[in-house]
Structure formats: structure tokens, C-alpha cells
Design a protein around this motif. Structure first.
Motif, PDB file in Angstrom:
ATOM      1  N   LYS A   1       7.389  15.848  -1.149  1.00 49.30           N
ATOM      2  CA  LYS A   1       9.035  14.682   0.152  1.00 49.30           C
ATOM      3  C   LYS A   1       7.916  14.535   0.536  1.00 49.30           C
ATOM      4  O   LYS A   1       7.746  14.509   1.744  1.00 49.30           O
ATOM      5  CB  LYS A   1      10.325  15.551  -0.524  1.00 49.30           C
ATOM      6  CG  LYS A   1      11.308  14.609   0.269  1.00 49.30           C
ATOM      7  CD  LYS A   1      12.239  15.323   0.460  1.00 49.30           C
ATOM      8  CE  LYS A   1      13.350  14.304   0.914  1.00 49.30           C
ATOM      9  NZ  LYS A   1      14.823  15.089   1.184  1.00 49.30           N
ATOM     10  N   TRP A   2       7.248  12.618   0.390  1.00 50.72           N
ATOM     11  CA  TRP A   2       6.973  11.895   1.470  1.00 50.72           C
ATOM     12  C   TRP A   2       7.870  10.548   2.035  1.00 50.72           C
ATOM     13  O   TRP A   2       7.639   9.946   2.118  1.00 50.72           O
ATOM     14  CB  TRP A   2       6.638  11.404   0.524  1.00 50.72           C
ATOM     15  CG  TRP A   2       5.903  10.294  -0.890  1.00 50.72           C
ATOM     16  CD1 TRP A   2       6.662  10.809  -2.103  1.00 50.72           C
ATOM     17  CD2 TRP A   2       6.088   9.106  -1.157  1.00 50.72           C
ATOM     18  NE1 TRP A   2       6.889  10.386  -2.868  1.00 50.72           N
ATOM     19  CE2 TRP A   2       6.350   9.357  -2.512  1.00 50.72           C
ATOM     20  CE3 TRP A   2       5.968   8.559  -0.289  1.00 50.72           C
ATOM     21  CZ2 TRP A   2       6.830   7.370  -2.015  1.00 50.72           C
ATOM     22  CZ3 TRP A   2       6.348   7.125  -0.174  1.00 50.72           C
ATOM     23  CH2 TRP A   2       6.997   6.499  -1.920  1.00 50.72           C
ATOM     24  N   TRP A   3       8.781  11.015   1.820  1.00 44.63           N
ATOM     25  CA  TRP A   3      10.459   9.769   2.565  1.00 44.63           C
ATOM     26  C   TRP A   3      11.436  10.700   2.585  1.00 44.63           C
ATOM     27  O   TRP A   3      11.506  11.819   2.743  1.00 44.63           O
ATOM     28  CB  TRP A   3      11.187   8.833   1.163  1.00 44.63           C
ATOM     29  CG  TRP A   3      11.213   9.339  -0.174  1.00 44.63           C
ATOM     30  CD1 TRP A   3      10.134   9.595  -1.594  1.00 44.63           C
ATOM     31  CD2 TRP A   3      12.087  10.271  -0.175  1.00 44.63           C
ATOM     32  NE1 TRP A   3      10.945  10.495  -2.269  1.00 44.63           N
ATOM     33  CE2 TRP A   3      11.941  11.232  -1.804  1.00 44.63           C
ATOM     34  CE3 TRP A   3      13.594  10.288  -0.119  1.00 44.63           C
ATOM     35  CZ2 TRP A   3      13.504  11.509  -2.786  1.00 44.63           C
ATOM     36  CZ3 TRP A   3      14.369  11.279  -0.421  1.00 44.63           C
ATOM     37  CH2 TRP A   3      14.312  11.321  -1.843  1.00 44.63           C
TER      38      TRP A   3
ATOM     39  N   HIS B   1      13.395  10.255 -10.516  1.00 45.38           N
ATOM     40  CA  HIS B   1      12.687  10.452 -10.134  1.00 45.38           C
ATOM     41  C   HIS B   1      11.552  10.440 -10.316  1.00 45.38           C
ATOM     42  O   HIS B   1      10.443  11.878 -10.335  1.00 45.38           O
ATOM     43  CB  HIS B   1      12.151   8.994 -11.157  1.00 45.38           C
ATOM     44  CG  HIS B   1      11.056   9.390 -12.174  1.00 45.38           C
ATOM     45  ND1 HIS B   1      11.132   9.540 -13.252  1.00 45.38           N
ATOM     46  CD2 HIS B   1       9.749   8.828 -11.642  1.00 45.38           C
ATOM     47  CE1 HIS B   1      10.009   9.187 -14.176  1.00 45.38           C
ATOM     48  NE2 HIS B   1       9.245   8.823 -12.796  1.00 45.38           N
ATOM     49  N   ASP B   2      11.111  10.180  -8.574  1.00 50.87           N
ATOM     50  CA  ASP B   2      10.310  11.032  -8.078  1.00 50.87           C
ATOM     51  C   ASP B   2      10.500  12.887  -7.581  1.00 50.87           C
ATOM     52  O   ASP B   2       9.805  12.864  -7.782  1.00 50.87           O
ATOM     53  CB  ASP B   2      10.043  10.494  -6.252  1.00 50.87           C
ATOM     54  CG  ASP B   2       8.856  10.673  -5.859  1.00 50.87           C
ATOM     55  OD1 ASP B   2       7.401   9.802  -5.736  1.00 50.87           O
ATOM     56  OD2 ASP B   2       9.378  11.472  -4.715  1.00 50.87           O
ATOM     57  N   LYS B   3      11.417  12.857  -7.203  1.00 44.88           N
ATOM     58  CA  LYS B   3      11.723  14.337  -6.532  1.00 44.88           C
ATOM     59  C   LYS B   3      12.375  15.120  -7.775  1.00 44.88           C
ATOM     60  O   LYS B   3      11.608  16.299  -8.004  1.00 44.88           O
ATOM     61  CB  LYS B   3      12.938  14.045  -5.528  1.00 44.88           C
ATOM     62  CG  LYS B   3      13.851  15.348  -5.038  1.00 44.88           C
ATOM     63  CD  LYS B   3      14.804  15.557  -4.445  1.00 44.88           C
ATOM     64  CE  LYS B   3      15.145  17.127  -3.546  1.00 44.88           C
ATOM     65  NZ  LYS B   3      16.306  17.245  -2.271  1.00 44.88           N
TER      66      LYS B   3
ATOM     67  N   GLY C   1       0.591  -1.083   0.109  1.00 40.67           N
ATOM     68  CA  GLY C   1      -0.439   0.121  -0.199  1.00 40.67           C
ATOM     69  C   GLY C   1       1.023   1.251  -0.206  1.00 40.67           C
ATOM     70  O   GLY C   1       1.717   1.340   0.477  1.00 40.67           O
ATOM     71  N   LYS C   2       0.294   1.919  -0.239  1.00 41.53           N
ATOM     72  CA  LYS C   2       1.134   3.556  -0.539  1.00 41.53           C
ATOM     73  C   LYS C   2       1.211   4.260   1.440  1.00 41.53           C
ATOM     74  O   LYS C   2       0.022   4.694   1.405  1.00 41.53           O
ATOM     75  CB  LYS C   2       0.409   4.909  -1.353  1.00 41.53           C
ATOM     76  CG  LYS C   2       1.350   5.598  -1.449  1.00 41.53           C
ATOM     77  CD  LYS C   2       0.392   6.950  -2.181  1.00 41.53           C
ATOM     78  CE  LYS C   2       1.500   8.258  -2.575  1.00 41.53           C
ATOM     79  NZ  LYS C   2       2.620   8.245  -2.552  1.00 41.53           N
ATOM     80  N   PRO C   3       2.348   4.740   1.639  1.00 39.12           N
ATOM     81  CA  PRO C   3       2.247   5.116   2.844  1.00 39.12           C
ATOM     82  C   PRO C   3       2.273   6.417   3.028  1.00 39.12           C
ATOM     83  O   PRO C   3       2.543   6.911   1.860  1.00 39.12           O
ATOM     84  CB  PRO C   3       3.849   4.820   3.668  1.00 39.12           C
ATOM     85  CG  PRO C   3       4.431   3.953   2.200  1.00 39.12           C
ATOM     86  CD  PRO C   3       3.248   3.212   1.042  1.00 39.12           C
ATOM     87  N   ALA C   4       2.037   7.014   3.536  1.00 33.14           N
ATOM     88  CA  ALA C   4       1.562   8.450   3.962  1.00 33.14           C
ATOM     89  C   ALA C   4       2.984   9.185   4.054  1.00 33.14           C
ATOM     90  O   ALA C   4       3.787   9.979   3.452  1.00 33.14           O
ATOM     91  CB  ALA C   4       0.959   8.990   5.167  1.00 33.14           C
ATOM     92  N   HIS C   5       4.059   8.459   4.371  1.00 28.91           N
ATOM     93  CA  HIS C   5       5.588   8.891   4.989  1.00 28.91           C
ATOM     94  C   HIS C   5       6.271   7.566   5.653  1.00 28.91           C
ATOM     95  O   HIS C   5       5.715   6.930   6.449  1.00 28.91           O
ATOM     96  CB  HIS C   5       5.888  10.320   6.283  1.00 28.91           C
ATOM     97  CG  HIS C   5       7.073  10.966   5.424  1.00 28.91           C
ATOM     98  ND1 HIS C   5       8.250  10.895   6.632  1.00 28.91           N
ATOM     99  CD2 HIS C   5       7.897  11.884   5.316  1.00 28.91           C
ATOM    100  CE1 HIS C   5       9.163  11.087   6.030  1.00 28.91           C
ATOM    101  NE2 HIS C   5       8.871  12.523   5.108  1.00 28.91           N
ATOM    102  N   ILE C   6       7.821   7.596   4.522  1.00 29.93           N
ATOM    103  CA  ILE C   6       8.500   6.978   4.766  1.00 29.93           C
ATOM    104  C   ILE C   6       9.975   8.193   5.640  1.00 29.93           C
ATOM    105  O   ILE C   6      10.188   8.631   4.781  1.00 29.93           O
ATOM    106  CB  ILE C   6       9.194   6.356   3.772  1.00 29.93           C
ATOM    107  CG1 ILE C   6       7.536   5.766   3.626  1.00 29.93           C
ATOM    108  CG2 ILE C   6      10.212   4.958   4.410  1.00 29.93           C
ATOM    109  CD1 ILE C   6       8.746   4.549   1.567  1.00 29.93           C
TER     110      ILE C   6
END
Length: 444
Positions: free
Chosen positions: A293-295, A284-286, A213-218
Motif C-alpha cells: 500500500k502506497w496510498w 485493482h491496485d490493492k 511521476g510515481k510518488p512514494a506515497h499519497i
């Protein structure tokens, strides 16, 4: 209450307790007419499993598939990985895949394939007690009693949990070895991953890829100074050869520790392929998707405290350089904090006979025999006993087949398997014969 054992088999040459990869290698090589050994390997689980909680879909091995249970010693064995490919009818597709290392899932399947055709393997046999008397070992489970002249201990490692968080273990705070079994729903959760080795990297990657599942933050936290790459160089690989282990063994403990510290990243880093994949995902994400930013990845920071309040974990992490303490919140904490070696309770009646060093660590001979008070006539072999005896190769799969053959040769007191121990590119300059290291011992 333990039931009275119902069956007493004839005395065996050797009993193995535990059926992880290392004892499995011994069992496979012992299952040959040329050894002339009567053996039985006992496993408490009903079927073979190898760290099932870590069998993530994209997790890779760190060693070549040729370093399987038997090939380095007996490539004609029916228990080789190549024979596994042939019997599973996937040899040609495997060759076409171009893999130099394989997935943990496939290697685990190979191990299970081997374990469940071995005639000297017995599952669903939970050993409750091991005793020594009158020159023999008596091994008792709920339903059976076995006697043996020698013993091989391969009971594996236990998950290590830092003291500061032991009290918070739960369905949302657990060791990484349980992850795949728990399959938690991390959707919308704040996730903290503690530990920067290969397991931490694999779990970060799978969490980032939303396998649960997609976490809110890592938050990925490690006390290491960086996310460090496994040293996979061809000269580094010389540490994982019989020649080096034989040169390492006779060294004094101070020299051994210096070598182990220097060699850390040759066995305890993250594969370059895994790191490259993670870095490309983060880039790629950033920089391409420009996501909020979620990590966060936090090296050089150590978990020093934890509290559970109002449905979340308050984690204290201390920086290794400026010693400042920060606080983070997490809904789920995954501990990638490694493993430790402790003998199970079934060996309690033997512990007073065992000999340890000044650090209370078991001492083994160069042939993996435990130093103990009955060793003149009966042998106890231990696999994966820790790097302090034989070096960084000890907990790795690289030399499993060689070590198994060395133990079998010692058991039979003859060269059943040629060991080819002098094959190496490097001259280590330590021309000494392996000896029993009995220095600085005390009773356990």
C-alpha cells in the motif's frame, strides 16, 4: 510608479472588469445590435485563461456543454459551443463521441475562442483604480482611462489557504490552482492532498496515475465525513433553474443558510464517473496487483497545524469524531481548499460606498445590482458574489447565460432577452416576487 493614462475614450454605457466565464457571457450577449449598449470588458492578462493550473488532462466539467455562455438565452448566437464545434471542424466527431459532459480543457478552449473574437473585450489592461464622481465611473489602467455610466465586477475568486499552513507556502507547498502550471516532479515524493471536493479527487486521480511521476506515497485528507458524490439527480437539477433562484432570493438569511447547507452536495461533491474511476483503480491496485500500500485516503480529518523541518512538512490532522491528532510527513503538499471572494485593491476608493450585511458581505438586488450609495442613478453589478445572495447556483456555470441576460435587461431597462423564468417541474410553494433585500445593512 503608475504612468499617466494617455487615452480617454467616450463615455461607455458599461465597463466590465475581469473576463472570466461569467463576464465573458455578459460580453457575448451584449455584443448584439439589439442591446444598443456600448460596452468594454477589461482583463489584466494578455490572453484568456481559465484556471490554467487546474486544466488537468482528464478533468471533466460538471455541467452540460449546452450550458455554455449563450445557448440557454440565444441559441442562434455565433458564440455558442455548437458553433465552436462547427468552426473548429469537429462537430461530427464530437457527436460520435457520445459525451454528455466535456473536458475542462475543451471548454476552456471554447471560452478562449469566444473571448478573442469579441470586439468589446480588451486584454493586457491591468485596472489600477476605479473612482466614482459626478454620476460616472472612471476606470484607470497603466495606459488608458475609461469612463462609464455603469460597472460590472467579474474579477473572480482568490485561492483560499488555511491559516495554519500559510507560512509554509513554497514550490513544494502550494494551492491546487497552480498544479498544472508548476508541473512538479513527484517521483519518489510523499504527497499530501488536502481537500475532498472535485479538485481533490481530480488531483488524487492524476497523482495516482503518475501524471507527475510515481510518488512514494499519497495521503488524501479531507474534513468531510466521506469522499462524497455530487448529487446529479434530475430533481436536484431544479435548484439550478431561474425559477428556483427567484424563489430563493427573497428568503430571510436564516432560511437561505438552511437551504444552502442542505444542498451542499448538489454543487460541491465529486462526479460519479470520477469516483468510479478512482475506486476501480484502488481496487485493482490493492486486490488484483496486491501492491504494497502506497496510498491512504483519510476522511473526517482536518489539517490543524503544519511545520517545515529537515526538508519535509510535518502535518497535524485532527479527527472530526474522536478529536485525536495524528502526524504525517510529506515532501509535497497540494491544497485543494477552494476559493474565496475578495474585491481587488483597484476598488478601494469605492468600498466606503458599498453596503454590507451583518457578516460584512455585499448585498445584491435580485438583478445582481450591488447595494451602494450611488445606486439610484448608476449601477454596479457583481457576478459570482457568493451563495448568500442567490443560492448555490451563483458560483456555477449552469445559469451564467440567464444571469447575463438578466443584467443586460436591467441595464437597458427593457426585455432584450426573454428569460423564461417560470419553467420548472416542481412547485416550490413560495409565491412571492423577488425584492431588494435591504435588511440588516451597515456601511462597509
Amino acid at each position: 510608479m503608475m504612468t499617466t493614462p494617455q487615452k480617454l475614450d467616450p463615455m461607455l454605457d458599461c465597463i466590465g472588469i475581469g473576463l472570466g466565464p461569467f463576464n465573458l457571457s455578459i460580453a457575448a450577449l451584449a455584443d448584439q445590435d439589439k442591446t444598443q449598449l456600448s460596452t468594454r470588458f477589461l482583463e489584466r492578462k494578455p490572453s484568456f485563461s481559465w484556471h490554467p493550473g487546474l486544466l488537468l488532462s482528464d478533468a471533466k466539467m460538471q455541467t452540460s456543454f449546452l450550458k455554455d455562455l449563450v445557448t440557454a438565452i440565444d441559441p442562434t448566437s455565433q458564440y455558442s459551443f455548437l458553433n465552436y464545434l462547427v468552426t473548429q471542424q469537429k462537430f461530427y466527431p464530437f457527436c460520435a463521441s457520445g459525451q454528455s459532459v466535456i473536458s475542462r480543457l475543451e471548454f476552456s478552449d471554447y471560452l478562449a475562442w469566444t473571448a478573442h473574437q469579441l470586439p468589446n473585450a480588451q486584454f493586457d489592461c491591468n485596472v489600477k483604480n476605479v473612482e466614482y464622481k459626478d454620476g460616472q465611473f472612471t476606470v484607470s489602467s497603466e495606459n488608458d482611462t475609461f469612463t462609464s455610466e455603469h460597472l460590472i465586477i467579474g474579477t473572480g475568486m482568490q485561492a483560499y489557504v488555511p491559516e495554519c499552513i500559510k507560512g509554509q507556502l513554497s514550490s513544494t507547498c502550494f494551492h491546487a490552482s497552480e498544479l498544472a502550471l508548476r508541473a512538479p516532479d513527484l517521483t519518489g515524493k510523499r504527497v499530501a492532498i488536502i481537500g475532498g471536493g472535485q479538485t481533490g479527487a481530480d488531483i488524487f486521480q492524476h497523482t495516482f496515475d503518475q501524471h507527475f511521476g510515481k510518488p512514494a506515497h499519497i495521503e488524501w485528507i479531507t474534513r468531510r465525513p466521506n469522499i462524497e458524490q455530487l448529487d446529479e439527480g434530475c430533481f436536484t437539477d431544479q435548484y439550478f433553474m431561474p425559477d428556483y433562484v427567484n424563489h430563493f432570493y427573497p428568503l430571510d438569511q436564516k432560511s437561505k443558510q438552511q437551504e444552502i447547507t442542505h444542498q451542499k452536495l448538489s454543487s460541491d461533491g465529486v462526479t460519479s464517473d470520477c469516483l468510479q474511476n478512482i475506486y476501480q483503480r484502488l481496487y485493482h491496485d490493492k486486490y488484483v496487483l496486491r501492491n504494497t500500500k502506497w496510498w491512504a485516503i483519510k476522511p473526517h480529518q482536518t489539517l490543524v497545524g503544519s511545520q517545515y523541518r529537515n526538508g519535509s512538512y510535518q502535518l497535524e490532522i485532527q479527527h472530526g469524531l474522536n478529536k485525536t491528532v495524528d502526524n504525517i510527513q510529506a515532501d509535497v503538499v497540494i491544497l485543494c481548499t477552494g476559493f474565496t471572494h475578495d474585491l481587488p485593491a483597484c476598488f478601494d476608493n469605492l468600498k466606503h460606498l458599498m453596503i454590507t450585511d451583518q457578516h460584512n458581505r455585499l448585498i445584491l438586488s435580485s438583478d445582481y445590482c450591488l447595494q451602494w450609495k450611488g445606486m439610484q442613478t448608476n449601477h454596479i453589478y457583481i457576478v459570482n458574489s457568493g451563495t448568500h445572495n442567490h443560492g448555490i447556483a451563483e458560483p456555477q456555470l449552469s445559469l451564467a447565460a440567464w444571469r447575463a441576460a438578466k443584467i443586460i435587461n436591467h441595464l437597458t431597462q427593457r426585455s432584450v432577452y426573454p428569460l423564461a423564468e417560470n419553467q420548472n417541474i416542481l412547485d416550490w410553494g413560495l409565491d412571492v416576487e423577488p425584492q431588494h433585500d435591504l435588511a440588516a445593512v451597515s456601511s462597509m
